[in-house]
Scaffold this motif. Sequence first.
Motif: not given
Length: 282
Positions: A70-80, A82-90
């Motif tokens: 949803l963040g990648r598509d610009g459909d939300v303003d922020l994310v919270l 708990h997946a460090p590797a995926a968050e780093k890639a994001f």
Amino acid sequence: MLTRRLSLFATLALSLLLVSGVQAADTVRLATTTSTYNSGLLDYLLPKFEEDHPYQIQVIPVGTGKALRLGRDGDVDLVLTHAPAAEKAFVDADYGVEPHGVMYNDFVIVGPSDDPAGIDGGDDATSAFAAVADQGATFISRGDDSGTDKKEKHLWAEAGVTPDFEGFRAAGQGMGEVLKMASELQGYTLTDRGTWLAMKDKLDLEIMVEGDTALFNPYQVILVNPERYDGLNTQGARALAEWLISDEGQDLIDAFRLNDKALFHASAGEKVDPTSAVHESD
């Protein structure tokens, strides 16, 4: 307590909102995990934020993978999440900016009291997973690309197990529903401790394995990059993120209790060592 369960009407309205890209100036869209939602943490925190800020938080509780999409598509303003590797890639791909550690808890492996896999009392998650597979015991997986699902897949890989044994079931559901299924089927599952503590009195399950550093579970808040998308409420998103990592937000996270037990531990500005993270047994 303010409830944030999405009704069918609200879900349809949200879908229209995401499609249209139209957003009220005072609305902040937060995609977050089912664990922060099911634990009751957001029902506790967000009204306190909204009392002192000119924003209404629209919570979208999904798995971490879906939240980041949803963040990648610009459909939300922020994310919270708990997946460090995926968050780093994001963040590395410039979809997210201003990442901040907010809090942590840990995962635990729960299962039936008769414990057919013989893992009760252990502190080695990969050995426990291997034992469950060896016995062909019932194991209910999230199977939804959530942070918990990502952690589970990592543990299966570390155990050298392809999870296709007889008792393995992929639910494709959130943490609360998976815990209910595991209880009904008397199977094992991996859960974050917060959701477990919130639901354990309604479940016929017990903690089997805890305390392994591999079960450490940190959460980050990340703004969606405003340079990539029009229509984001970055001002409101930043206000919420900064409040979560402020002294006030951090104190409230530490103060959140269920049955006199802390569900999350504030960690903003800290480099938390998982070997010293607090693991509270029930």
